[in-house]
Design a protein around this motif. Structure first.
Motif, mmCIF file in Angstrom:
data_model
loop_
_atom_site.group_PDB
_atom_site.id
_atom_site.type_symbol
_atom_site.label_atom_id
_atom_site.label_comp_id
_atom_site.label_asym_id
_atom_site.label_seq_id
_atom_site.Cartn_x
_atom_site.Cartn_y
_atom_site.Cartn_z
ATOM 1 N N ASN A 1 5.622 4.102 -0.691
ATOM 2 C CA ASN A 1 5.185 2.743 -0.413
ATOM 3 C C ASN A 1 5.390 2.454 1.060
ATOM 4 O OD1 ASN A 1 4.346 1.773 -2.977
ATOM 5 N ND2 ASN A 1 6.481 1.688 -3.606
ATOM 6 N N GLN A 2 4.443 1.743 1.619
ATOM 7 C CA GLN A 2 4.465 1.462 3.059
ATOM 8 C C GLN A 2 5.781 0.775 3.433
ATOM 9 O OE1 GLN A 2 1.137 -0.873 4.301
ATOM 10 N NE2 GLN A 2 1.264 -0.213 6.424
ATOM 11 N N GLY A 3 6.459 1.350 4.455
ATOM 12 C CA GLY A 3 7.718 0.781 4.899
ATOM 13 C C GLY A 3 8.935 1.414 4.267
ATOM 14 N N ASP A 4 8.736 2.368 3.337
ATOM 15 C CA ASP A 4 9.870 3.035 2.699
ATOM 16 C C ASP A 4 10.451 4.105 3.618
ATOM 17 O OD1 ASP A 4 9.809 1.511 0.490
ATOM 18 O OD2 ASP A 4 8.973 3.018 -0.863
ATOM 19 N N GLN A 5 11.658 4.515 3.292
ATOM 20 C CA GLN A 5 12.355 5.569 4.021
ATOM 21 C C GLN A 5 12.219 6.881 3.254
ATOM 22 O OE1 GLN A 5 14.011 4.499 6.823
ATOM 23 N NE2 GLN A 5 14.855 6.443 7.514
ATOM 24 N N TYR A 6 11.907 7.944 3.944
ATOM 25 C CA TYR A 6 11.837 9.254 3.287
ATOM 26 C C TYR A 6 13.229 9.876 3.317
ATOM 27 C CZ TYR A 6 12.448 13.692 5.760
ATOM 28 O OH TYR A 6 12.976 14.816 6.313
ATOM 29 N N TYR A 7 13.513 10.753 2.353
ATOM 30 C CA TYR A 7 14.838 11.370 2.255
ATOM 31 C C TYR A 7 14.710 12.869 2.479
ATOM 32 C CZ TYR A 7 16.205 6.893 0.368
ATOM 33 O OH TYR A 7 16.444 5.558 0.214
ATOM 34 N N LEU B 1 11.374 6.496 8.757
ATOM 35 C CA LEU B 1 10.628 5.312 8.336
ATOM 36 C C LEU B 1 9.137 5.641 8.301
ATOM 37 C CD1 LEU B 1 10.705 2.277 7.653
ATOM 38 C CD2 LEU B 1 10.349 1.823 10.094
ATOM 39 N N VAL B 2 8.502 5.340 7.141
ATOM 40 C CA VAL B 2 7.084 5.663 6.972
ATOM 41 C C VAL B 2 6.324 4.366 6.732
ATOM 42 C CG1 VAL B 2 5.401 7.043 5.709
ATOM 43 C CG2 VAL B 2 7.755 7.850 5.915
ATOM 44 N N ASP B 3 5.596 3.884 7.766
ATOM 45 C CA ASP B 3 4.833 2.647 7.615
ATOM 46 C C ASP B 3 3.332 2.876 7.782
ATOM 47 O OD1 ASP B 3 4.811 3.216 10.277
ATOM 48 O OD2 ASP B 3 5.768 1.347 10.924
ATOM 49 N N GLN B 4 2.915 4.158 7.927
ATOM 50 C CA GLN B 4 1.500 4.496 8.016
ATOM 51 C C GLN B 4 1.353 5.974 7.645
ATOM 52 O OE1 GLN B 4 0.126 4.372 12.077
ATOM 53 N NE2 GLN B 4 2.049 5.157 12.878
ATOM 54 N N ASN B 5 0.093 6.403 7.428
ATOM 55 C CA ASN B 5 -0.130 7.829 7.198
ATOM 56 C C ASN B 5 0.401 8.616 8.397
ATOM 57 O OD1 ASN B 5 -1.334 7.324 4.772
ATOM 58 N ND2 ASN B 5 -3.429 7.511 5.531
ATOM 59 N N LEU B 6 1.155 9.699 8.099
ATOM 60 C CA LEU B 6 1.881 10.351 9.179
ATOM 61 C C LEU B 6 2.016 11.843 8.874
ATOM 62 C CD1 LEU B 6 3.498 9.689 11.791
ATOM 63 C CD2 LEU B 6 5.533 9.468 10.339
ATOM 64 N N THR B 7 1.958 12.655 9.941
ATOM 65 C CA THR B 7 2.259 14.083 9.839
ATOM 66 C C THR B 7 3.459 14.376 10.719
ATOM 67 O OG1 THR B 7 -0.062 14.678 9.427
ATOM 68 C CG2 THR B 7 1.401 16.422 10.199
ATOM 69 N N VAL B 8 4.467 15.048 10.158
ATOM 70 C CA VAL B 8 5.668 15.417 10.900
ATOM 71 C C VAL B 8 5.883 16.912 10.719
ATOM 72 C CG1 VAL B 8 6.732 13.128 10.705
ATOM 73 C CG2 VAL B 8 7.148 14.838 8.927
ATOM 74 N N ASN C 1 0.833 -1.203 0.000
ATOM 75 C CA ASN C 1 0.000 0.000 0.000
ATOM 76 C C ASN C 1 0.871 1.257 0.000
ATOM 77 O OD1 ASN C 1 -2.495 -1.290 0.057
ATOM 78 N ND2 ASN C 1 -2.381 -1.572 2.281
ATOM 79 N N GLN C 2 0.292 2.358 -0.438
ATOM 80 C CA GLN C 2 0.942 3.649 -0.303
ATOM 81 C C GLN C 2 0.463 4.328 0.965
ATOM 82 O OE1 GLN C 2 0.401 6.155 -3.724
ATOM 83 N NE2 GLN C 2 2.479 5.782 -4.437
ATOM 84 N N VAL C 3 1.371 5.098 1.557
ATOM 85 C CA VAL C 3 1.012 5.895 2.726
ATOM 86 C C VAL C 3 1.386 7.340 2.437
ATOM 87 C CG1 VAL C 3 1.182 4.046 4.415
ATOM 88 C CG2 VAL C 3 3.235 5.307 3.768
ATOM 89 N N ARG C 4 0.767 8.243 3.203
ATOM 90 C CA ARG C 4 0.942 9.672 2.972
ATOM 91 C C ARG C 4 1.753 10.266 4.110
ATOM 92 N NH1 ARG C 4 -4.541 12.351 2.611
ATOM 93 N NH2 ARG C 4 -4.524 11.894 4.831
ATOM 94 N N LEU C 5 2.813 11.004 3.735
ATOM 95 C CA LEU C 5 3.624 11.728 4.707
ATOM 96 C C LEU C 5 3.402 13.217 4.486
ATOM 97 C CD1 LEU C 5 5.863 11.762 6.891
ATOM 98 C CD2 LEU C 5 7.529 11.875 5.021
ATOM 99 N N ILE C 6 2.881 13.898 5.541
ATOM 100 C CA ILE C 6 2.655 15.349 5.480
ATOM 101 C C ILE C 6 3.723 16.020 6.332
ATOM 102 C CG2 ILE C 6 1.054 17.235 5.977
ATOM 103 C CD1 ILE C 6 -1.233 15.241 5.640
ATOM 104 N N ILE C 7 4.462 16.951 5.724
ATOM 105 C CA ILE C 7 5.504 17.675 6.452
ATOM 106 C C ILE C 7 5.042 19.126 6.606
ATOM 107 C CG2 ILE C 7 7.931 18.348 6.468
ATOM 108 C CD1 ILE C 7 8.490 15.950 4.650
ATOM 109 N N GLU C 8 4.725 19.512 7.850
ATOM 110 C CA GLU C 8 4.271 20.869 8.152
ATOM 111 C C GLU C 8 5.472 21.758 8.472
ATOM 112 O OE1 GLU C 8 1.217 21.976 8.094
ATOM 113 O OE2 GLU C 8 -0.159 20.266 8.344
ATOM 114 N N PHE C 9 5.331 23.059 8.212
ATOM 115 C CA PHE C 9 6.372 24.046 8.521
ATOM 116 C C PHE C 9 5.763 25.086 9.459
ATOM 117 C CE2 PHE C 9 7.183 22.277 4.347
ATOM 118 C CZ PHE C 9 8.512 21.901 4.439
ATOM 119 N N PRO C 10 5.731 24.808 10.802
ATOM 120 C CA PRO C 10 5.012 25.672 11.756
ATOM 121 C C PRO C 10 5.506 27.103 11.763
ATOM 122 C CG PRO C 10 5.619 23.578 12.761
ATOM 123 C CD PRO C 10 6.330 23.644 11.452
ATOM 124 N N GLU C 11 6.798 27.350 11.482
ATOM 125 C CA GLU C 11 7.361 28.692 11.611
ATOM 126 C C GLU C 11 7.459 29.415 10.274
ATOM 127 O OE1 GLU C 11 11.062 28.067 13.566
ATOM 128 O OE2 GLU C 11 10.138 27.675 15.532
#
Length: 993
Positions: A868-874, A908-915, A847-857
């Motif tokens: 893809n689920q389990g992939d590493q983000y760069y 490591l991204v194995d689920q939908n995630l916000t960082v 499955n694909q998962v979604r990584l959201i990267i917020e910029f609070p400042e």
């Protein structure tokens, strides 16, 4: 050898005998082509002597009958297709009842017959066509002879010429009438000169004059010459008779001595400035070849084009000949100056002088040639050149002075500095001196002082090192206004004389959830903008389409198989959704009950779509090698999709070849007209045709109970690894061991690897083998089975992994697990596998998962990445994203799981995630460093505002060394004191020595 042609009273022809075909140094193969003499009632053989002479010419067997019936038969290379019925021609089916063949010529190569009858008919006959022409014979006029089916003589002294060059038409020319010869022609002989594309006939009249008539097949015109005067210059000057035709050459007799006219064709291959020469000589005349020598090119000998025989200064002619001049070889002299290199080609044996090298050298302005040295460092003066050599130009600066050019704006801010070298006695007005000022800069003037008060005159002589100032201003700026939907605008400034294109403008358009559909001159979006040289303010209009990432659930036969996030665009369709080659998309729906099908994406508020897919069926892919039928193969149940056919065919060829790479082209059709791109997409049964470009020779490998036929690229060698590859393909279930490769079956004459191969060979290999364990593998739920072979030990999982990749289960899109039971309940535990074992593979789409990267400042939208689920983000993806908003800034980023920046994100991204990204963004300034009066280019350093620069920082790059001071002015009088630098600026340094 002599063979016989038998011609019967019924106009039938028989050929008897045995033909031997073969190459030198190889065994001959006998081909029996004897036909049975099945004569009809009343049919008898005619009593003529019809011997046929055999000549072997370039893999063609040519039969030529030189007697009255003139039968010729041409054959191509020997093979099973050469059968007796190709030599059989029943003329009674072609001729009328009252006609009779006088001459017969049949070409099996061209599959046509050329027939001349006693009534003057000319027939060109093939299996599907017949062309007929009639010679206009006078009363009681009959044909006497013919030459090559082109020229005919009659008992009335006439010469006729038949030209079949026109399509479906034969033209008859009466040469006697065309040229008003004025005498009856009693004999006619022909000479064909194939090299020149010409043919001619020699005619002898009753008055013993000799004529030559030439038919130029290019211009289709006749040329007529009387040769009598020329020929009477030899012997007694009296022509007695024409003796006959031998091969292609016509001989004459004068007082019993043979002589003939011959051509020398001088063909200067590879030297286009020399024109071909054709001259005519008499038989046995000695020809001095030095007449052909050339002033510019040294000719050191001659080569016969046909026989490769070498001649020096003279030759005695006994045939037409084409000579190739042997020019003195060119020798390459490679010359390097350190700034550039070039090559001189010198004729072998020619004297090369120092001055010739200097004359051809392209020395940069301000430099002079101080010396020319060879590769050993010795000075070069002149030398007779016999072999390749290497020379070096030692360049030095000419005597002169540096002008430091300081480029400033009207506010006297220093923008740039460059050293310009001016030779003694010269001025800055010399056009060879380059200032390299950009086109979109306007020059205000040149000045002697930093205050821009005293102008500098460029054409005055430079007699010392000095600094001058060039004041410039930017060209006028124009505004390009990008009108967005609604009232928003983007203003972009462009300098006068500059151009702007759509690729430059599209980088300015960052509208969240919208994609650029085009830029136009008009708000109705009818006139497309692409590029313009801007000469005034410009209004453009931007067309946008909504663009969203939508969650798509894929269902295979009703079961949820996979989840992807796909970027969909307004107006798009389900065909835009990229599918794995193993699946086909059956439909996309708004609901999970699959009742509301979507054909066009129009609703930007949809967040989830539901897709039904099915497995791609297997297709049959057939590969045909027209010239090498044994290489044909077919892949059954072959998965369609996007495929690299070149790799597929290369892999198959490597299983049948000792060459690592064989050149080929691929076609959709057997006629080789419609070429295939090597990466194609297909979803149907397909047949493709391969045209091998390389010349292949056959190699036979013979071992105990093993015979392998392979191909090899002529002229290449091979090593033992190639044989192992062939054995593995021959039987992958065995572990092969080769002990030796030999030229003979007794294993006495060992084959030497590394020897180029040019002709078919048979090699004998000593080998042994033992059986691998055979493991059966089933991909559960896919009806796919295959076998792997290995030693009895722990499973080589890479064998399964490679097969899965070949089938289409890409590791980035699928996970797999190995089980020992069909229900997939007992995982494989790395035990030793044994022969006959069965393993089961369960393949699971990732499955694909979604990584959201917020910029609070930061005031920018979040970055959304789908993995893809389990992939590493760069992390570089975040830096690249920020560069779109903060181009030219110094950026450092750290990513956390919380918006207080306490818990670092592992990646490591194995689920939908916000960082959350903590981005440190600082403006960059640039410092340009120059060393006046050195001729060295400047160097740019990027700093954060408030930093300073030091001598150590400057020297660390290696561009400048021995720096002993940094200054604010080009005269190096005002020191820089390491104060913080707040804006882009220029600094100057002094360098020791």
């Amino acid at each position: 050898e002599t063979y016989n042609i038998a011609i019967t009273s019924s106009n039938r022809v028989f050929l008897t005998g045995t033909i031997m075909f073969g190459e030198p140094l190889q065994a001959l193969t006998a081909l029996e082509i004897t036909d049975e003499f099945d004569l009809e009632e009343g049919e008898v053989f005619l009593p003529q002597d019809t011997n046929v002479y055999l000549e072997y010419i370039q893999n063609e067997v040519i039969f030529t009958n030189l007697h009255r019936f003139g039968l010729s038969a041409f054959f191509g290379p020997a093979d099973e297709s050469l059968v007796p019925d190709k030599l059989y021609l029943n003329l009674s089916l072609i001729l009328g009842e009252d006609d009779e063949a006088l001459f017969v010529y049949y070409s099996t190569r061209g599959s046509f017959a050329y027939i001349v009858t006693i009534n003057g008919s000319i027939i060109i006959w093939s299996h599907d066509n017949q062309i007929t022409a009639q010679m206009e014979l006078q009363p009681d006029e009959i044909l006497l002879s013919h030459v090559m089916g082109l020229y005919f003589t009659t008992n009335k002294g006439r010469v006729l010429f038949a030209n079949a060059a026109e399509v479906n038409e034969i033209i008859i020319h009466d040469i006697s009438e065309d040229f008003n010869i004025g005498t009856n022609i009693v004999q006619c002989y022909v000479n064909l000169n194939y090299n020149e594309g010409m043919n001619y006939a020699i005619l002898v009249g009753e008055n013993e004059d000799i004529y030559r008539v030439t038919y130029d097949q290019t211009t289709m015109q006749f040329v007529f010459e009387n040769l009598t005067a020329k020929l009477k210059g030899f012997g007694t000057g009296e022509i007695i008779t024409v003796a006959g035709t031998e091969g292609l050459y016509t001989y004459y007799v004068a007082d019993g001595a043979f002589f003939a006219l011959y051509n020398i064709n001088i063909e200067p291959l590879f030297i286009p400035v020399l024109k071909p020469v054709v001259k005519e000589y008499i038989l046995n005349e000695e020809v001095t070849l030095e007449d052909y020598h050339h002033d510019k090119y040294a000719i050191i000998g001659w080569t016969d084009f046909d026989s490769d025989r070498e001649y020096d200064e003279t030759l005695t002619l006994d045939k037409d000949i084409t000579l190739i001049p042997n020019f003195a070889g060119y020798v390459s002299i490679y010359i390097d100056s350190g700034y550039y290199s070039y090559q001189m080609n010198v004729l072998e044996g020619e004297v090369l002088t120092r001055q010739e090298i200097i004359d051809k050298a392209d020395v940069p302005y301000g430099m002079v040639i101080a010396d020319i040295v060879d590769q050993y460092g010795d000075s070069f003066t002149e030398q007779v050149i016999w072999e390749e050599d290497f020379l070096n130009l030692v360049l030095d600066y000419a005597d002169g002075h540096f002008v430091g050019l300081v480029i400033v704006n009207s506010d006297k801010d220093i923008l740039e500095y460059k050293d310009i070298f001016v030779m003694d006695g010269d001025s800055l007005a010399n056009p060879n001196i380059e200032f390299n000022i950009p086109e979109n800069i306007n020059v205000i003037g040149y000045y002697q002082d930093a205050d821009l008060l005293t102008p500098y005159i460029l054409d005055q002589e430079v007699s010392e090192d000095l600094i001058i100032y060039l004041c410039i201003e930017e060209a006028q700026k124009f505004k390009v206004t990008l009108n967005l939907p609604g009232s928003d605008k983007i203003i972009y400034e462009v300098l006068e004389k500059s151009g702007v294109d759509i690729y430059e403008l599209r980088r300015l358009i960052h509208i969240e959830n919208y994609a650029l559909d085009g830029i136009f001159y008009d708000p109705e979006f009818t006139q497309v903008f692409d590029y313009e040289q801007v000469k005034a303010d410009l209004d453009l209009y931007v067309k946008l389409l909504w663009e969203r990432y939508v969650r798509i659930e894929f269902y295979l036969y009703g079961n949820l198989m996979k989840v992807l996030y796909e970027k969909l665009t307004e107006g798009g369709s389900p065909a835009d959704i990229k599918m794995n080659d193993l699946f086909v998309l059956d439909g996309v729906y708004l609901d999970s009950d699959f009742t509301q099908q979507v054909f066009t994406f129009t609703d930007s508020n949809v967040s989830t779509l539901y897709a039904q897919v099915s497995q791609v069926p297997g297709y049959n892919l057939q590969i045909i090698f027209p010239e090498y039928q044994e290489l044909n193969y077919q892949l059954n149940n072959f998965r369609g999709g996007y495929f690299n056919l070149r790799d597929l065919i290369n892999n198959n060829l490597s299983n049948h070849s000792t060459s690592y790479q064989i050149g080929f082209d691929l076609y959709f059709d057997a006629e080789m007209q419609n070429q295939v791109e090597y990466d194609i997409e297909f979803y149907d049964n397909m047949t493709l045709y391969v045209d091998i470009r390389d010349e292949l020779v056959s190699i036979m490998f013979v071992g105990e109970d093993v015979t392998i036929h392979a191909y090899h690229c002529a002229g290449q060698d091979f090593d033992i690894s190639n044989i192992y590859r062939l054995l593995a393909y021959y039987d992958e279930s065995k572990n092969w061991q080769i002990y030796g490769t030999y030229n003979d079956p007794t294993y006495l004459n060992e084959y030497q690897y590394g020897t180029p191969i040019y002709s078919p060979i048979t090699l004998y290999i000593q080998l042994s083998s033992n059986d691998f364990a055979e493991i059966s593998v089933t991909i559960v739920g896919w009806n796919i089975n295959f076998n792997i072979y290995q030693e009895e030990m722990g499973l080589y999982q890479y064998l399964i992994f490679n097969r899965l990749q070949e089938i289409g289960f890409a590791p980035s899109e699928f996970d797999y697990a190995i089980y020992t039971d069909e229900e997939c309940t007992t995982p494989y535990d790395y035990h030793t596998v044994s022969d006959g074992e069965h393993l089961y593979i369960q393949v699971t789409p990732r499955n694909q998962v979604r990584l959201i990267i917020e910029f609070p400042e930061l005031d920018i939208p979040p970055l959304v990445i789908y993995l893809n689920q389990g992939d590493q983000y760069y992390s570089y993806l975040v830096s690249e994203y920020l560069q779109d908003y903060y181009f030219g800034f110094s950026i450092s980023v750290y990513v956390y799981l919380d918006d207080t920046f306490q818990t670092p994100f592992s990646g490591l991204v194995d689920q939908n995630l916000t960082v959350y990204a903590d981005a440190d963004i600082r403006p960059m300034i640039y410092v340009r460093i120059f060393a006046p009066f050195t001729g060295l280019d400047g160097q740019t350093f990027g700093l954060e505002a408030g930093q300073s620069i030091s001598i150590q920082t400057i020297e660390e790059t290696g561009q400048f060394v021995n720096v002993n001071g940094i200054y604010l002015d080009p005269e190096c009088t005002v020191p820089y004191t390491a104060t913080p630098i707040m804006e882009t600026t220029c600094l100057f340094i002094k360098i020791s020595n």
